[in-house]
Design an enzyme around this catalytic site. Structure first.
Site, PDB file in Angstrom:
ATOM      1  N   GLU A  68       0.845  -1.204   0.000  1.00  0.00           N
ATOM      2  CA  GLU A  68       0.000   0.000   0.000  1.00  0.00           C
ATOM      3  C   GLU A  68       0.884   1.260   0.000  1.00  0.00           C
ATOM      4  OE1 GLU A  68      -2.221   0.545   3.627  1.00  0.00           O
ATOM      5  OE2 GLU A  68      -3.740   1.773   2.637  1.00  0.00           O
TER       6      GLU A  68
ATOM      7  N   LYS B  59      -9.718   2.270  -2.202  1.00  0.00           N
ATOM      8  CA  LYS B  59      -9.897   1.635  -0.877  1.00  0.00           C
ATOM      9  C   LYS B  59     -11.291   1.918  -0.297  1.00  0.00           C
ATOM     10  CE  LYS B  59      -7.305   1.599   3.538  1.00  0.00           C
ATOM     11  NZ  LYS B  59      -5.986   1.951   4.085  1.00  0.00           N
TER      12      LYS B  59
ATOM     13  N   CYS C 298      -5.570  -2.912   2.395  1.00  0.00           N
ATOM     14  CA  CYS C 298      -5.224  -2.915   3.820  1.00  0.00           C
ATOM     15  C   CYS C 298      -6.386  -3.141   4.787  1.00  0.00           C
ATOM     16  CB  CYS C 298      -4.453  -1.653   4.180  1.00  0.00           C
ATOM     17  SG  CYS C 298      -3.656  -1.864   5.804  1.00  0.00           S
TER      18      CYS C 298
HETATM   19  N1  URP Z   1      -3.214   1.194   6.135  1.00  0.00           N
HETATM   20  C1  URP Z   1      -4.199   0.745   6.869  1.00  0.00           C
HETATM   21  O1  URP Z   1      -5.341   0.714   6.464  1.00  0.00           O
HETATM   22  N2  URP Z   1      -3.861   0.356   8.128  1.00  0.00           N
HETATM   23  C2  URP Z   1      -4.800   0.117   9.150  1.00  0.00           C
HETATM   24  C3  URP Z   1      -4.290  -0.761  10.215  1.00  0.00           C
HETATM   25  C4  URP Z   1      -4.663  -2.183   9.996  1.00  0.00           C
HETATM   26  O2  URP Z   1      -5.654  -2.464   9.329  1.00  0.00           O
HETATM   27  O3  URP Z   1      -3.970  -3.043  10.519  1.00  0.00           O
END
Ligand code: URP
Length: 410
Positions: free
Chosen positions: A139, A214, A251
């Site tokens: 990401e 996203k 993510c």
């Molecule tokens: N980049 C992101 O969405 N991180 C959130 C933390 C996670 O989902 O572990």
């Protein structure tokens, strides 16, 4: 090909977020269990593929030489499927790249981005020369993960879908006949410069097949991403490529089972999960959620997480009363692949850049649909009804209360 830090020797200088100096849980277990115990623990932890432990595959000398020269972890595995009478095997070679940033976050933004490009070149070359068909990066690979800071100047890293990061990768896609999934901070020029968190899908002819934005934005810990970009508006697209039907669950979307489901309903055979997440927050979840999604949806899941600790010029707080700090914590890498038959690869390093190469026979997806029948037994109409009622303001939960709930025990 395996690299390990020696647990004993490293004890004194163990990093804050360490597992006793080992590069990965897999290596810690391998070094500390006798071979029979290790085999049994692995059988339960990472499952069996077609009745046997997942196999490693040999890579060309050019790729291993690049990994040695540039110090990145390089591992390669193969998932097989049963031989079918009417269909040929559909083996796809997938590559996942995890990396740390290349310059301090105080460097000029153009230099930071260029240095990441330079750092990635040999890793992409290793993937290309190993015959990778579909390559996925982590990401927001083209910038530091500055969303913890809430400072708007990091928006300068955002690019249009056809911007410099896409152009950089298009040449590799063309050179190696590779599909590349590139997750960037996107600036949508034709809609008032709105910012999104977007995966660009580059086709094997160097063309742009499409993009996905996203869907779910974290509001947890230091992940202040909603300060920067909006919830995606692209639904759950599946991209039909020459190598198979692929989708991207970016993510934090991995915590949402319906997000995984929707990509499956649209026919995905491989779902990529480019991520950026830190140890304290999510490491116990990491080996579970993607694997569960692969099982529940009868597809492969490829999980990528960034590596290292990124320190920012100005301290920020986590809104928890604790002292201000200037870094997010440790991005623990550990990229891995899960299969529909509940097996998975060992993970890449928790500390180093890495390339994970995995062969997967996509026939396994339908074989597991036929075996377990999760789609056939899903009763979607029950859930469609519950969800349709739930999203209405007048929804009332279906709860049957014990009429004797408040009676005192005699
Ligand atoms: N980049 C992101 O969405 N991180 C959130 C933390 C996670 O989902 O572990």
């Amino acid at each position: 090909m395996e690299k390990r830090l020696n647990g004993e020797a490293k004890k004194e200088e163990e990093p804050k977020d360490s597992i006793c100096g080992y590069d990965s849980l897999h290596l810690l277990l391998k070094d500390n269990l006798n071979p029979h115990h290790f085999q049994e623990v692995s059988r339960l932890l990472t499952g069996l593929n077609s009745g046997k432990a997942i196999e490693t595959i040999a890579l060309p000398e050019s790729a291993t030489a690049l990994s040695v020269e540039h110090g990145f972890d390089l591992q390669a595995f193969s998932f097989s499927a049963d031989k079918e009478q009417l269909r040929e095997p559909r083996v796809v070679r997938v590559g996942l790249i995890q990396n740390s940033i290349a310059l301090p976050t105080t460097a000029h933004f153009a230099d930071q981005k260029k240095a990441i490009f330079e750092k990635l070149k040999p890793i992409i070359e290793a993937a290309g020369s190993s015959g990778v068909n579909i390559l996925c990066l982590q990401e927001a690979w083209m910038m530091p993960f500055a969303f913890c800071t809430r400072e708007k100047r990091w928006c300068e890293f955002a690019e249009p879908v056809d911007g410099e990061s896409t152009k950089f990768l298009q040449s590799f896609a063309l050179k190696y006949n590779m599909v590349i999934i590139s997750s960037i901070l996107e600036r949508d020029i034709s809609h008032g410069e709105v910012i999104w968190n977007t995966s660009v899908v580059i086709g094997n002819h160097g063309n742009i097949i499409g993009k996905h934005r996203k869907n779910h934005i974290p509001r947890v810990g230091d992940f202040n991403e909603s300060t920067y970009y909006m919830e995606g508006n692209t639904g759950h697209p599946v991209f039909e490529t020459v190598y198979g039907k692929i989708a991207i669950n970016i993510c934090y979307g991995r915590h949402h089972p319906l997000n995984w489901l929707a990509f499956g309903l649209n026919g995905a055979e491989i779902v990529f999960n480019p991520s950026a997440t830190v140890g304290e927050l999510s490491e116990p979840m990491w080996p579970i959620e993607a694997r569960n999604a692969a099982i529940a949806n009868s597809y492969f899941v490829a999980s990528i997480n960034r590596v290292g600790t990124e320190t920012f010029p100005n301290a920020f707080t986590s809104g928890d009363g604790k002292p201000a700090h200037a870094d997010f914590g440790h991005f623990y890498g550990s990229s891995y692949v899960s299969a529909p038959d509940a097996s998975c690869t060992p993970s890449l390093s928790r500390y180093r850049d890495g390339l994970l190469i995995t062969d997967m026979d996509l026939n396994l997806c339908r074989q597991f649909k036929d075996k377990w029948g999760f789609r056939m037994t899903s009763r979607y109409e029950l859930y469609a009804d519950t969800l349709a009622r739930y999203v209405k303001p007048e929804f009332e939960p279906q709860v049957i209360t014990d009429p004797l709930l408040h009676r005192k025990a005699s």
